[in-house]
Scaffold this motif. Sequence first.
Motif, PDB file in Angstrom:
ATOM      1  N   TYR A 164      -4.025 -21.787  36.354  1.00  0.00           N
ATOM      2  CA  TYR A 164      -4.699 -23.040  36.007  1.00  0.00           C
ATOM      3  C   TYR A 164      -3.952 -24.250  36.584  1.00  0.00           C
ATOM      4  O   TYR A 164      -4.570 -25.191  37.089  1.00  0.00           O
ATOM      5  CB  TYR A 164      -4.840 -23.184  34.489  1.00  0.00           C
ATOM      6  CG  TYR A 164      -5.580 -24.429  34.095  1.00  0.00           C
ATOM      7  CD1 TYR A 164      -6.962 -24.480  34.151  1.00  0.00           C
ATOM      8  CD2 TYR A 164      -4.900 -25.575  33.698  1.00  0.00           C
ATOM      9  CE1 TYR A 164      -7.661 -25.633  33.826  1.00  0.00           C
ATOM     10  CE2 TYR A 164      -5.590 -26.727  33.370  1.00  0.00           C
ATOM     11  CZ  TYR A 164      -6.963 -26.748  33.433  1.00  0.00           C
ATOM     12  OH  TYR A 164      -7.646 -27.892  33.122  1.00  0.00           O
ATOM     13  N   THR A 165      -2.623 -24.238  36.529  1.00  0.00           N
ATOM     14  CA  THR A 165      -1.856 -25.370  37.060  1.00  0.00           C
ATOM     15  C   THR A 165      -1.997 -25.465  38.576  1.00  0.00           C
ATOM     16  O   THR A 165      -2.004 -26.572  39.119  1.00  0.00           O
ATOM     17  CB  THR A 165      -0.362 -25.292  36.682  1.00  0.00           C
ATOM     18  OG1 THR A 165       0.187 -24.076  37.174  1.00  0.00           O
ATOM     19  CG2 THR A 165      -0.164 -25.411  35.193  1.00  0.00           C
ATOM     20  N   ALA A 166      -2.128 -24.316  39.252  1.00  0.00           N
ATOM     21  CA  ALA A 166      -2.344 -24.342  40.704  1.00  0.00           C
ATOM     22  C   ALA A 166      -3.664 -25.029  41.020  1.00  0.00           C
ATOM     23  O   ALA A 166      -3.746 -25.861  41.934  1.00  0.00           O
ATOM     24  CB  ALA A 166      -2.329 -22.931  41.263  1.00  0.00           C
ATOM     25  N   GLN A 167      -4.693 -24.697  40.250  1.00  0.00           N
ATOM     26  CA  GLN A 167      -5.985 -25.343  40.470  1.00  0.00           C
ATOM     27  C   GLN A 167      -5.936 -26.811  40.075  1.00  0.00           C
ATOM     28  O   GLN A 167      -6.537 -27.657  40.730  1.00  0.00           O
ATOM     29  CB  GLN A 167      -7.083 -24.627  39.702  1.00  0.00           C
ATOM     30  CG  GLN A 167      -8.444 -25.140  40.052  1.00  0.00           C
ATOM     31  CD  GLN A 167      -9.549 -24.274  39.525  1.00  0.00           C
ATOM     32  OE1 GLN A 167      -9.329 -23.183  39.035  1.00  0.00           O
ATOM     33  NE2 GLN A 167     -10.759 -24.763  39.630  1.00  0.00           N
ATOM     34  N   GLY A 168      -5.205 -27.141  39.010  1.00  0.00           N
ATOM     35  CA  GLY A 168      -5.053 -28.537  38.617  1.00  0.00           C
ATOM     36  C   GLY A 168      -4.345 -29.347  39.692  1.00  0.00           C
ATOM     37  O   GLY A 168      -4.684 -30.511  39.931  1.00  0.00           O
ATOM     38  N   MET A 169      -3.388 -28.721  40.356  1.00  0.00           N
ATOM     39  CA  MET A 169      -2.658 -29.396  41.422  1.00  0.00           C
ATOM     40  C   MET A 169      -3.597 -29.676  42.599  1.00  0.00           C
ATOM     41  O   MET A 169      -3.599 -30.777  43.153  1.00  0.00           O
ATOM     42  CB  MET A 169      -1.485 -28.517  41.869  1.00  0.00           C
ATOM     43  CG  MET A 169      -0.601 -29.108  42.913  1.00  0.00           C
ATOM     44  SD  MET A 169       0.844 -28.080  43.268  1.00  0.00           S
ATOM     45  CE  MET A 169       0.132 -26.509  43.670  1.00  0.00           C
ATOM     46  N   SER A 199      -6.526 -36.064  41.604  1.00  0.00           N
ATOM     47  CA  SER A 199      -7.023 -37.195  42.384  1.00  0.00           C
ATOM     48  C   SER A 199      -5.897 -38.106  42.874  1.00  0.00           C
ATOM     49  O   SER A 199      -5.990 -38.697  43.938  1.00  0.00           O
ATOM     50  CB  SER A 199      -8.017 -38.005  41.559  1.00  0.00           C
ATOM     51  OG  SER A 199      -7.408 -38.422  40.352  1.00  0.00           O
ATOM     52  N   SER A 200      -4.822 -38.203  42.107  1.00  0.00           N
ATOM     53  CA  SER A 200      -3.731 -39.095  42.507  1.00  0.00           C
ATOM     54  C   SER A 200      -2.485 -38.286  42.881  1.00  0.00           C
ATOM     55  O   SER A 200      -2.314 -37.147  42.459  1.00  0.00           O
ATOM     56  CB  SER A 200      -3.394 -40.065  41.374  1.00  0.00           C
ATOM     57  OG  SER A 200      -2.774 -39.386  40.310  1.00  0.00           O
ATOM     58  N   GLU A 201      -1.653 -38.908  43.652  1.00  0.00           N
ATOM     59  CA  GLU A 201      -0.405 -38.253  44.079  1.00  0.00           C
ATOM     60  C   GLU A 201       0.519 -37.996  42.890  1.00  0.00           C
ATOM     61  O   GLU A 201       1.201 -36.975  42.839  1.00  0.00           O
ATOM     62  CB  GLU A 201       0.294 -39.128  45.131  1.00  0.00           C
ATOM     63  CG  GLU A 201       1.491 -38.476  45.770  1.00  0.00           C
ATOM     64  CD  GLU A 201       1.137 -37.217  46.557  1.00  0.00           C
ATOM     65  OE1 GLU A 201       1.947 -36.280  46.546  1.00  0.00           O
ATOM     66  OE2 GLU A 201       0.075 -37.175  47.181  1.00  0.00           O
ATOM     67  N   HIS A 202       0.541 -38.930  41.930  1.00  0.00           N
ATOM     68  CA  HIS A 202       1.382 -38.756  40.751  1.00  0.00           C
ATOM     69  C   HIS A 202       0.948 -37.534  39.938  1.00  0.00           C
ATOM     70  O   HIS A 202       1.788 -36.731  39.522  1.00  0.00           O
ATOM     71  CB  HIS A 202       1.339 -40.021  39.885  1.00  0.00           C
ATOM     72  CG  HIS A 202       2.123 -39.906  38.617  1.00  0.00           C
ATOM     73  ND1 HIS A 202       3.499 -39.824  38.602  1.00  0.00           N
ATOM     74  CD2 HIS A 202       1.724 -39.824  37.322  1.00  0.00           C
ATOM     75  CE1 HIS A 202       3.920 -39.709  37.353  1.00  0.00           C
ATOM     76  NE2 HIS A 202       2.856 -39.707  36.555  1.00  0.00           N
TER      77      HIS A 202
END
Length: 166
Positions: free
Chosen positions: A132-137, A141-144
């Motif tokens: 899930y975190t890979a997909q979230g990354m 939308s933002s670099e932060h």
Amino acid sequence: MLPWRMAVVGLFYFCIRAGVTQYGTQALFPSVSKMKRGATSVVRPSFHHSIADVHLLFEILLTGIHFEASGEFSVQDAELASLRKTRNLELICEEVVPKKLSEVFRLIAGLSRRTGRLHQEDFERTLLTLVYTAQGMVNSSSEHQRSMWADSFVSLYKFIKQDLTE
């Protein structure tokens, strides 16, 4: 007299150790205790119970899964998506896997306090959180945000690697 004392102390230690282990497991994924009771009869849902289930999970992950912004989970392959085991995986991904960065960082903090190996269910849920975190990354939308998701991905990867190599 001394053997009785040793037995009582040993029993007391065992009870405390069992309680701490159970508490630690529940603390990693608190949403397990908040799950909808009508959704499944499984109190602690787990996807794999045999090596065939592990192969199925690997096949599902290879064919592709997707987490919607609403939190819904879908499998790209229609044949795999129709399996009963996939519905159990869907339940775990939608109800148990943390979806917010704050929840993921709380999981990471819980993993850092933990000693010993993860239980089967916790390892599975941590692995799915890593996905899930890979997909979230990727979807950030933002670099932060991308940087925060990347940090959480790296941390989860390190815990999984550590658990596998212990």
